[in-house]
Design an enzyme around this catalytic site. Sequence first.
Site, PDB file in Angstrom:
ATOM      1  N   LYS A  24      -0.366  -5.534  -8.301  1.00  0.00           N
ATOM      2  CA  LYS A  24      -0.391  -7.045  -7.770  1.00  0.00           C
ATOM      3  C   LYS A  24       0.210  -7.863  -8.361  1.00  0.00           C
ATOM      4  O   LYS A  24       1.310  -8.232  -9.062  1.00  0.00           O
ATOM      5  CB  LYS A  24      -1.646  -7.544  -6.636  1.00  0.00           C
ATOM      6  N   ARG A  29       4.905 -10.785 -11.400  1.00  0.00           N
ATOM      7  CA  ARG A  29       5.700 -10.853 -12.910  1.00  0.00           C
ATOM      8  C   ARG A  29       6.620 -10.458 -12.472  1.00  0.00           C
ATOM      9  O   ARG A  29       7.360 -10.933 -13.675  1.00  0.00           O
ATOM     10  CB  ARG A  29       4.592 -10.647 -13.640  1.00  0.00           C
ATOM     11  N   GLY A  95      -2.455 -16.629  -4.307  1.00  0.00           N
ATOM     12  CA  GLY A  95      -2.253 -18.043  -5.527  1.00  0.00           C
ATOM     13  C   GLY A  95      -1.688 -17.394  -6.777  1.00  0.00           C
ATOM     14  O   GLY A  95      -1.197 -18.008  -6.938  1.00  0.00           O
ATOM     15  N   ARG A 123      -6.856 -24.177  -2.128  1.00  0.00           N
ATOM     16  CA  ARG A 123      -7.446 -23.488  -3.046  1.00  0.00           C
ATOM     17  C   ARG A 123      -6.940 -24.696  -3.991  1.00  0.00           C
ATOM     18  O   ARG A 123      -5.894 -24.796  -3.995  1.00  0.00           O
ATOM     19  CB  ARG A 123      -6.715 -22.139  -3.297  1.00  0.00           C
ATOM     20  N   SER A 167      -8.132 -17.748 -16.415  1.00  0.00           N
ATOM     21  CA  SER A 167      -7.483 -18.071 -15.613  1.00  0.00           C
ATOM     22  C   SER A 167      -6.122 -17.871 -15.070  1.00  0.00           C
ATOM     23  O   SER A 167      -5.722 -17.802 -16.583  1.00  0.00           O
ATOM     24  CB  SER A 167      -7.656 -18.710 -14.985  1.00  0.00           C
ATOM     25  N   ASP A 319     -11.817  -9.867  -9.262  1.00  0.00           N
ATOM     26  CA  ASP A 319     -11.175  -9.075  -8.181  1.00  0.00           C
ATOM     27  C   ASP A 319     -11.800  -8.188  -7.707  1.00  0.00           C
ATOM     28  O   ASP A 319     -11.920  -7.646  -6.271  1.00  0.00           O
ATOM     29  CB  ASP A 319      -9.937  -8.884  -7.677  1.00  0.00           C
ATOM     30  N   ARG A 350     -15.752 -16.084  -1.964  1.00  0.00           N
ATOM     31  CA  ARG A 350     -15.850 -14.809  -2.361  1.00  0.00           C
ATOM     32  C   ARG A 350     -17.455 -14.506  -2.320  1.00  0.00           C
ATOM     33  O   ARG A 350     -18.333 -13.231  -1.706  1.00  0.00           O
ATOM     34  CB  ARG A 350     -15.714 -13.815  -3.436  1.00  0.00           C
ATOM     35  N   ARG A 397      -9.636  -8.833   0.798  1.00  0.00           N
ATOM     36  CA  ARG A 397     -11.148  -7.940  -0.273  1.00  0.00           C
ATOM     37  C   ARG A 397     -12.413  -8.008   0.579  1.00  0.00           C
ATOM     38  O   ARG A 397     -13.208  -6.495   0.479  1.00  0.00           O
ATOM     39  CB  ARG A 397     -10.883  -8.416  -1.807  1.00  0.00           C
TER      40      ARG A 397
HETATM   41  C1  S3P Z   1      -4.205 -13.000 -11.645  1.00  0.00           C
HETATM   42  C2  S3P Z   1      -5.593 -13.483 -11.814  1.00  0.00           C
HETATM   43  C3  S3P Z   1      -6.943 -14.285 -11.395  1.00  0.00           C
HETATM   44  C4  S3P Z   1      -7.511 -12.652 -10.182  1.00  0.00           C
HETATM   45  C5  S3P Z   1      -5.733 -12.693  -9.554  1.00  0.00           C
HETATM   46  C6  S3P Z   1      -4.670 -12.107  -9.754  1.00  0.00           C
HETATM   47  C7  S3P Z   1      -3.088 -12.232 -12.148  1.00  0.00           C
HETATM   48  O1  S3P Z   1      -6.894 -14.602 -10.561  1.00  0.00           O
HETATM   49  O2  S3P Z   1      -8.114 -13.219  -9.309  1.00  0.00           O
HETATM   50  O3  S3P Z   1      -5.620 -11.409  -8.286  1.00  0.00           O
HETATM   51  O4  S3P Z   1      -2.253 -11.826 -11.373  1.00  0.00           O
HETATM   52  O5  S3P Z   1      -3.241 -13.178 -13.335  1.00  0.00           O
HETATM   53  P1  S3P Z   1      -7.377 -16.037 -11.750  1.00  0.00           P
HETATM   54  O6  S3P Z   1      -5.882 -16.689 -12.600  1.00  0.00           O
HETATM   55  O7  S3P Z   1      -7.241 -17.261 -10.626  1.00  0.00           O
HETATM   56  O8  S3P Z   1      -8.445 -15.659 -12.326  1.00  0.00           O
END
Ligand code: S3P
Length: 440
Positions: A24, A29, A95, A123, A167, A319, A350, A397
Amino acid sequence: MTLAVLSARPGAALRGTLRVPGDKSISHRALILGALAGGTTTISGLLEGEDVLATAKAMRAFGAQVTRTGEGDWTVEGQAGLAEPDDIIDCGNAGTGVRLIMGAAAGFDLRATFTGDASLRKRPMGRVLGPLGLLGASWLSREGDRLPLTLSGGRLTGIRYVLPMASAQVKSAILLAGLNAAGETLVLEPEATRDHTERMLRAFGAQVEVSDEPEGRLIRLAGGQTLTGCHVDVPGDPSSAAFPLVAALITPGSQVTVEGVMLNSLRTGLIDTLVEMGADLTITGRRDAGGEEVGDITARHSALKGVVVPPGRAPSMIDEYPILAVAAAFAEGPTVMRGVGEMRVKESDRIALMAAGLAACGVGVEEEAEGFTVVGTAGGNHPVRGRATVTTHGDHRIAMSHLVLGLAAEGAVTVDEPSMIATSFPGFVELMTGLGAELG
Ligand code: S3P
């Protein structure tokens, strides 16, 4: 298939070999960088889940030509920049989608209004808007930096930013904005997070310097760099592979192989933890696929024991704690998971939902502000009971984790809102059923 609820029943051993959908993080990206780049980007193995399809639609709205040419095969004709969209950008449940697209959009002289589904609108966006504001972007949002919000970009100046939370989404948003800022942008991450943005920026021709400093990992990017379209081969998502692998570990007589799983060490904390718990996991065929290491992972039913998960491992498996908690329910002794407060701001809270769902299934759980402990039952007189209906608050999830639990419990487990599984793992039910799982 649209079902109001979905149940998993304990049954036969799981056996077989499968591939899970594309990663994902890399899929989002590839579409975003393809749109920012000049020329053609071809993508194979793209995750065709709802989250990523929302990003594809968004990139069209920002001016890129995005075309599906076959199963998992896509092309993006980038316009070497983003144009102002005519309408609101709806990122659905994603997100990653909204935060990275906001970062990318901030670099251009445009206004864009973003929204998402009920979960995404709850969020926090301030974690991205704060640094984008320091770069020079501005926005108008609902109370508490929640979506919907309108972002105005353009005329950015590079910053040095220390990530206040681990993050990759925040890091990536800053780097994508920094691409079109004057001067250099530096991001220091005290704890290393997934580095797909850095790797992919390089694949698109950008210069990104990464160094290990005493305070953490420093990423340095000069502004004004142009990207050139390229080919992206998306490997299997380790976060999706986790579900059939843990299902095999906890279901007696099982042996399951997931082929072509990404093994980037910033994503494999779950594998390390399961091995420490005594899991019989073997990795074969390690190879390179488009700049990422992949391999085939085989899991066999194992006697697991509880462990204390090092908090520093959290970014490499953030995750995967819901499915780890399910493995922990079948282990001997407690499994302690701390330093995972970020779990509370994912698609749902979660920690709260795993604690409630596991308790409903008869598993002992102690919830803390930034963590939880699951008391395993194996070896005792209390096998995991199941026989529960679990509320998922639309979190894919949470749903898949409890369904996996139901495959090895005494009685069936039912989840609400199973349609949300399609956000990250389309074909989950069919793939699991193909291994012998009783889902329906
Ligand atoms: C992700 C980063 C993580 C992850 C999300 C995918 C990404 O989130 O939980 O499923 O692709 O950069 P955070 O950056 O909020 O930790």
